[in-house]
Enzyme design. Structure first.
Site, mmCIF file in Angstrom:
data_model
loop_
_atom_site.group_PDB
_atom_site.id
_atom_site.type_symbol
_atom_site.label_atom_id
_atom_site.label_comp_id
_atom_site.label_asym_id
_atom_site.label_seq_id
_atom_site.Cartn_x
_atom_site.Cartn_y
_atom_site.Cartn_z
ATOM 1 N N SER A 272 56.044 -39.754 161.140
ATOM 2 C CA SER A 272 54.696 -39.242 161.405
ATOM 3 C C SER A 272 53.692 -39.901 160.448
ATOM 4 C CB SER A 272 54.704 -37.716 161.279
ATOM 5 O OG SER A 272 53.560 -37.182 161.859
ATOM 6 N N HIS B 287 58.392 -35.363 168.776
ATOM 7 C CA HIS B 287 57.708 -35.940 167.621
ATOM 8 C C HIS B 287 58.712 -36.024 166.480
ATOM 9 C CE1 HIS B 287 54.439 -37.153 165.055
ATOM 10 N NE2 HIS B 287 54.618 -36.120 164.244
ATOM 11 N N ASP C 52 54.316 -38.845 172.622
ATOM 12 C CA ASP C 52 54.382 -38.221 171.297
ATOM 13 C C ASP C 52 53.518 -36.954 171.264
ATOM 14 O OD1 ASP C 52 55.017 -39.001 168.193
ATOM 15 O OD2 ASP C 52 53.157 -37.901 168.425
#
Length: 388
Positions: free
Chosen positions: A124, A281, A232
């Site tokens: 991330s 994610h 995502d």
């Protein structure tokens, strides 16, 4: 940071934690009140258990289990880019870029100096942090006289698009702010730094471009492996597509499919990539990370192939290894058309859903979709449930 030494190994894995960011006094104050561990190290536990690619169990981590592992928690809230200390006008210090440099300096005395390979990984915001810092880490080690260490990057779920939001919103907080606007404000607030080679591609004041994978990637010198879900969840959140509660309207559905296409496009020239058509994610520190496959190849296997290809290309410019692919991108067009995707849960009920339930929950019109694809509805459903 947390360190697990592995005396027999000359491979080092440094992991940058993710967790969004904050870009002004108000949302940093809120973050400090609600997510203090992402702002300060005061409440961090004394030890942590490594999972996924940080696990030392060969079953969970077939390729890197024996490496020296370093987990660098994310307390700088600046996408690992900041270089500003606390001052009169700034309550907070943002030192993401400097934290990485200091950790490297200290690790050199703990065995990193004899490393063969240093893999800078992150998920991330940490994945974006890899793109922003991998070349700088390589330069730092060269300047310290360690030219022999091969520095590489592994960016997981940090390859965002600066696309148009599904619905435009004012930039109020981290979640609703359009990606470009949030980063624009952030860079100023954090005194964020981007790599010189990327900076030169853009006009002064346009450095925010370097936070977007497809723009910074061509300027990088170190090899980088990009792992990115085609759908995502963090990208959909900042684009204002919310997949909860009411069924998805057709406009949203088309937007989601288009997002997958755009993302696939930005990855076509990325030598080493793994992009499953799933709605999710982050992956590399999840314990199910070995289960996901693209075209029959798992992510640990693809990383192993990438390592081998880099090792081979150092020796001679041979063709890619047969049966060992490193460019793996799903070509099917909608979320979860890949049968190995992680389980989907309804965000309200926590109920697990199969692909068909998920698509119906999304307001997916089977009749209409079958018509568009020129198929019988029953045939389409059969294909969906088997994941073709």
């Amino acid at each position: 940071y947390y360190l697990k030494e592995s005396k027999g190994s000359r491979r080092w894995l440094l992991f940058l934690e993710g967790g969004w960011y904050c870009f002004n006094r108000e949302n940093c104050d809120t973050r400090y009140d609600t997510m203090r561990r992402l702002m300060s190290s005061r409440e961090w536990p004394a030890t942590r258990v490594g999972t996924g690619i940080l696990s030392s169990q060969p079953e969970e981590n077939p390729h890197w289990w024996n490496a020296n592992m370093v987990f660098i928690p994310y307390c700088s809230s600046d996408v690992w880019s900041g270089a500003s200390s606390k001052s009169e006008k700034n309550e907070y210090a943002f030192m993401g870029a400097l934290i990485i440099q200091e950790v490297i300096k200290e690790l050199v005395g703990k065995g990193l100096s004899t490393a063969k390979v240093l893999l800078l990984a992150g998920s991330s915001a940490g994945g974006t942090g890899v793109l922003l810092n991998v070349d700088r880490v390589a330069e730092q080690l060269e300047e310290m006289g360690y030219q022999g260490i091969q520095v590489r990057g592994l960016a997981d779920s940090g390859w965002f698009l600066d696309n148009k939001q599904y619905r435009r919103t004012d930039c109020i907080d981290t979640i609703t702010c359009a990606p470009t606007e949030a980063i624009r404000r952030g860079i100023r607030y954090w005194n964020g730094i981007v790599p010189e080679r990327c900076k030169l591609q853009f006009k002064e004041g346009e450095e925010w471009n370097c936070f977007f994978g497809y723009k910074i990637y061509p300027t990088l010198r170190c090899p980088v492996f990009v792992v990115q879900w085609l759908f995502d969840e963090a990208q959909l959140t900042v684009d204002n597509v919310h997949l909860t509660g009411q069924p998805v309207q057709e406009g949203q559905w088309l937007y989601i499919q288009n997002l997958g296409r755009e993302l696939r496009n930005t990855l076509k020239d990325v030598t080493a990539s793994f992009a499953p058509a799933c709605l999710s994610h982050e992956i590399i520190t999840r314990n199910h990370w070995t289960d996901i496959q693209v075209k029959g190849t798992s992510l640990p296997r693809a990383l192993h192939c990438w390592d081998r290809s880099l090792h081979e290309s150092n020796k001679n410019g041979k063709a890619p290894l047969k049966g060992c692919p490193i460019h793996l991108i799903d070509s099917c067009p909608w979320p979860h058309c890949n049968p190995s995707c992680p389980t989907i849960r309804d965000q309200f009920t926590g109920q697990e859903m199969n692909v068909i339930q998920f698509l119906m929950h999304m307001g997916f019109d089977v009749q209409k979709m079958a018509q568009q694809q020129g198929l019988e509805p029953s045939k389409l459903l059969g294909m969906l449930s088997s994941g073709n």
